[in-house]
Design an enzyme around this catalytic site. Structure first.
Site, short mmCIF file in Angstrom:
data_model
loop_
_atom_site.label_atom_id
_atom_site.label_comp_id
_atom_site.label_asym_id
_atom_site.label_seq_id
_atom_site.Cartn_x
_atom_site.Cartn_y
_atom_site.Cartn_z
N ASP A 127 0.82 -1.21 0.00
CA ASP A 127 0.00 0.00 0.00
C ASP A 127 0.85 1.26 0.00
O ASP A 127 2.06 1.21 0.19
CB ASP A 127 -0.96 -0.01 1.21
CG ASP A 127 -0.28 -0.47 2.49
OD1 ASP A 127 0.95 -0.47 2.55
OD2 ASP A 127 -1.00 -0.82 3.44
N GLU A 134 -9.59 -1.67 5.61
CA GLU A 134 -10.19 -1.39 6.91
C GLU A 134 -11.43 -2.28 7.13
O GLU A 134 -11.96 -2.86 6.19
CB GLU A 134 -10.62 0.09 6.96
CG GLU A 134 -9.46 1.08 6.87
CD GLU A 134 -8.72 1.26 8.21
OE1 GLU A 134 -8.70 0.32 9.02
OE2 GLU A 134 -8.15 2.35 8.40
C1 GLP Z 1 -0.21 0.13 8.48
C2 GLP Z 1 0.03 -0.68 7.21
C3 GLP Z 1 -0.25 -2.15 7.43
C4 GLP Z 1 0.43 -2.62 8.69
C5 GLP Z 1 -0.11 -1.84 9.87
C6 GLP Z 1 0.48 -2.30 11.19
O1 GLP Z 1 -1.53 0.51 8.64
N1 GLP Z 1 -0.75 -0.21 6.13
O2 GLP Z 1 0.21 -2.88 6.31
O3 GLP Z 1 0.21 -3.99 8.87
O4 GLP Z 1 0.22 -0.49 9.66
O5 GLP Z 1 1.59 -1.56 11.51
P1 GLP Z 1 2.61 -1.89 12.65
O6 GLP Z 1 3.42 -3.05 12.13
O7 GLP Z 1 3.44 -0.66 12.76
O8 GLP Z 1 1.84 -2.22 13.85
#
Ligand code: GLP
Length: 243
Positions: free
Chosen positions: A67, A143
């Site tokens: 993304d 989401e």
């Molecule tokens: C963002 C990304 C996701 C990721 C999520 C969790 O929203 N778009 O792909 O899995 O964060 O992030 P973290 O690994 O920092 O908890």
């Protein structure tokens, strides 16, 4: 679904590194799906180390990121493009033409979405997809409420996702509110998925994703339907699991 629980984040990351490195050795021209966020950080660090030691090479590897934010300066360190360059791509021997991240500044964003799915198809699909999860159960930027049949698409981020991700920006107001993301269907088409979650903040979503009903209200629950998924958790993220 294989679930492996580790004492801590470091041990979980060692296992993720082992799985990715073994894929690279087995198939040096693999197509890897990469993720951003804090979860894969140590895994990327360890992959860099294996590369520096001459044990693995990314020369023929192709990668697709999940993304990107919409309307973000690619030089902004909060952009996923900058994140990937700074944490991994600039430190390994990957060819610049072999890594792909959705273009959140594309003039025609709908066309960019179609093109992104097409590029993945042209490369033969994703062999191994690395996947994290948001505290609300989102995968990539899908989401709660996202249909399981989505391909790459544009999303409006939920407020709690914006709050969670604000730590990568100077101010809350700087976090973009829209993003372009691989859809759930595109993610589910990966031949293998390596899902990682660590920390107590993920424990409830981990329980709901792995043991709750399969529902669009908890996007990660779709993984229960994937034929080849490995789940790596640290003890804190696994603490709510009943089974
Ligand atoms: C963002 C990304 C996701 C990721 C999520 C969790 O929203 N778009 O792909 O899995 O964060 O992030 P973290 O690994 O920092 O908890």
């Amino acid at each position: 679904m294989k679930i492996k629980i580790f004492e801590n984040y470091e041990k979980m990351s060692i296992e993720a590194t082992r799985i990715i490195a073994s894929q690279i050795l087995r198939q040096p021209d693999s197509v890897l799906g990469f993720a951003t966020g804090s979860t894969p950080l140590l895994t990327y660090k360890r992959l860099i180390r294996l590369y520096e030691e001459g044990l693995i090479s990314f020369k023929k590897i192709k990668t697709f990121n999940l993304d990107e934010y919409i309307n973000i300066d690619v030089k902004n360190p909060g952009s996923y493009r900058a994140f990937m360059e700074n944490t991994l791509f600039n430190k390994i021997d990957i060819d610049e033409k072999n890594w792909f991240i959705p273009d959140g500044n594309a003039e025609n964003i709908e066309e960019e979405c179609i093109l992104y799915d097409k590029k993945i198809k042209e490369q033969g699909g994703i062999d191994l997809q690395l996947l994290g999860m948001g505290t609300n159960g989102h995968i990539a930027f899908n989401e709660p409420g996202t249909s399981f049949s989505t391909r790459t698409h544009v999303v409006s981020l939920k407020q709690n996702t914006i709050n969670d991700n604000s730590r990568f920006f100077d101010r809350l107001e700087d976090v973009p509110t829209k993003a372009v993301t691989l859809g759930i269907r595109s993610i589910m088409e990966a031949k293998q998925i390596l899902f990682m979650a660590n920390g107590a903040a993920k424990a409830k979503a981990v329980r709901d994703a792995l043991e709750g009903p399969i529902s669009i209200d908890l996007p990660a629950s779709v993984l229960q339907l994937h034929p080849n998924v490995t789940i790596l958790l640290d003890e804190a993220a696994a603490m709510e699991l009943g089974r």
